[in-house]
Scaffold this motif. Structure first.
Motif, short mmCIF file in Angstrom:
data_model
loop_
_atom_site.label_atom_id
_atom_site.label_comp_id
_atom_site.label_asym_id
_atom_site.label_seq_id
_atom_site.Cartn_x
_atom_site.Cartn_y
_atom_site.Cartn_z
N TRP A 103 -1.48 -16.56 -13.05
CA TRP A 103 -1.23 -15.27 -13.67
C TRP A 103 0.25 -14.94 -13.57
N LEU A 104 0.83 -14.50 -14.67
CA LEU A 104 2.19 -13.96 -14.66
C LEU A 104 2.09 -12.45 -14.62
N SER A 105 2.76 -11.83 -13.65
CA SER A 105 2.79 -10.37 -13.60
C SER A 105 4.22 -9.92 -13.33
N PHE A 106 4.58 -8.79 -13.90
CA PHE A 106 5.89 -8.20 -13.64
C PHE A 106 5.83 -6.72 -14.00
N TRP A 107 6.83 -5.98 -13.56
CA TRP A 107 6.95 -4.57 -13.88
C TRP A 107 8.06 -4.40 -14.90
N ALA A 108 7.87 -3.54 -15.88
CA ALA A 108 8.87 -3.39 -16.94
C ALA A 108 8.90 -1.95 -17.44
N LYS A 109 10.03 -1.59 -18.00
CA LYS A 109 10.14 -0.33 -18.73
C LYS A 109 11.31 -0.45 -19.71
N GLY A 110 11.39 0.48 -20.66
CA GLY A 110 12.49 0.46 -21.61
C GLY A 110 12.02 0.60 -23.03
N ASP A 111 12.86 0.15 -23.96
CA ASP A 111 12.58 0.28 -25.39
C ASP A 111 13.19 -0.93 -26.10
N ALA A 112 12.39 -1.64 -26.85
CA ALA A 112 12.89 -2.79 -27.61
C ALA A 112 13.40 -2.37 -28.98
N SER A 113 13.31 -1.09 -29.31
CA SER A 113 13.69 -0.47 -30.58
C SER A 113 12.64 -0.76 -31.64
N THR A 114 12.74 -0.07 -32.76
CA THR A 114 11.73 -0.21 -33.81
C THR A 114 11.79 -1.57 -34.50
N THR A 115 12.92 -2.24 -34.44
CA THR A 115 13.05 -3.53 -35.12
C THR A 115 13.12 -4.71 -34.15
N GLY A 116 12.83 -4.45 -32.88
CA GLY A 116 12.94 -5.52 -31.89
C GLY A 116 11.63 -5.81 -31.19
N ASP A 117 11.69 -6.81 -30.29
CA ASP A 117 10.54 -7.10 -29.45
C ASP A 117 11.02 -7.51 -28.06
N ALA A 118 10.09 -7.54 -27.13
CA ALA A 118 10.32 -8.06 -25.79
C ALA A 118 9.31 -9.19 -25.62
N PHE A 119 9.75 -10.31 -25.05
CA PHE A 119 8.89 -11.49 -25.05
C PHE A 119 9.08 -12.28 -23.77
N VAL A 120 8.07 -13.08 -23.46
CA VAL A 120 8.15 -14.04 -22.36
C VAL A 120 7.45 -15.32 -22.79
N THR A 121 8.10 -16.45 -22.50
CA THR A 121 7.54 -17.76 -22.79
C THR A 121 7.66 -18.62 -21.55
N VAL A 122 6.58 -19.28 -21.16
CA VAL A 122 6.58 -20.17 -20.01
C VAL A 122 6.07 -21.53 -20.46
N ARG A 123 6.79 -22.58 -20.09
CA ARG A 123 6.39 -23.93 -20.46
C ARG A 123 6.25 -24.80 -19.21
N TYR A 124 5.33 -25.74 -19.27
CA TYR A 124 5.18 -26.73 -18.20
C TYR A 124 6.06 -27.93 -18.54
N MET A 125 6.83 -28.38 -17.55
CA MET A 125 7.76 -29.48 -17.75
C MET A 125 7.35 -30.67 -16.89
N GLY A 126 7.59 -31.86 -17.42
CA GLY A 126 7.34 -33.09 -16.68
C GLY A 126 8.58 -33.96 -16.67
N ALA A 127 8.41 -35.20 -16.32
CA ALA A 127 9.54 -36.11 -16.20
C ALA A 127 10.26 -36.31 -17.51
N ASN A 128 9.55 -36.18 -18.63
CA ASN A 128 10.16 -36.42 -19.94
C ASN A 128 10.32 -35.16 -20.78
N GLY A 129 10.32 -34.00 -20.13
CA GLY A 129 10.52 -32.75 -20.87
C GLY A 129 9.26 -31.90 -20.93
N VAL A 130 9.15 -31.10 -21.98
CA VAL A 130 8.04 -30.16 -22.13
C VAL A 130 6.74 -30.93 -22.36
#
Length: 223
Positions: A103-130
């Protein structure tokens, strides 16, 4: 009278207690408290070099600092990244982690504006990359400009061959409209891995007691 069956059950119970699971954070410095080397956002965290640098803020959910992701000029992105092993110096993933769904958890606040976003991406990596995407989510809909809110996402199962996790967390925006700012704060980030704890001394004592009882009953049966 203590029977062999009872003694075996006692030993098994002690071993089960010793093997209980705990959790640890896959990423280093999830509270953004520790200073990083020159040019780093914080210890373990780098700026992605998008032109709107990720920084730290004294407006924190806990401690002194949080991560500030902001594109004040209205077009672009602000992103912080961490390779848990390479940047954060965290332990490598092992075969014991395969199949775990953190599980990924975090605390956040703010405003990404009407034309924006807030995002998170997590990838698993191995010896040869993603080798797999753990999660890819936006969270601007959950933000409040006045209160910290806890945000959680469950990741995909850790695949065989994964040695580390790589995170990008940020905000992106087109032209700012309605005078709404693009500024997102993130704090107390945790990507929970299942780990086997070191048994307490009392657990070792119970385990040894159970095994001794098994031995004693076995000797009596032979006699």
């Amino acid at each position: 009278m203590l029977t062999l069956k009872t003694a075996v059950a006692l030993a098994a119970a002690c071993l089960a207690g010793a093997a209980g699971a705990a959790t640890s954070n896959a990423f280093a410095n999830g509270g953004f408290e520790a200073n990083g080397p020159g040019g780093w956002v914080a210890a373990g965290w780098l700026d992605a070099g998008t032109g709107a640098p990720a920084t730290r803020s004294a407006d924190a959910h806990s401690g002194q600092y949080s991560l500030l992701l902001s594109v004040p000029n209205g077009i672009g992105a602000s992103i912080a990244i961490q390779d848990a092993l390479g940047h954060g110096g965290m332990p490598a993933l092992t075969a014991a982690n395969v199949g775990d769904t953190p599980w990924l958890s975090f605390w956040a606040k703010g405003d990404a504006s009407t034309t924006g976003d807030a995002f998170v991406t997590v990838r698993y990596m191995g010896a040869n990359g993603v080798i797999g995407t753990a999660l890819s989510q936006t969270f601007q809909q959950q933000l409040s400009t006045s209160n910290w809110k806890q945000i959680s996402f469950q990741a995909a199962a850790i695949p065989a061959g994964a040695t580390t996790v790589f995170m990008e967390i940020g905000t992106r925006v087109g032209p700012i409209l309605d005078n709404r700012p693009n500024a997102v704060l993130v704090d107390d980030l945790n990507f929970s891995l299942t780990t086997a704890p070191v048994p307490e001394p009392s657990t070792y004592a119970l385990m040894l007691g159970g095994l001794a009882a098994v031995g004693a009953v076995a000797r009596r049966r032979r006699a």
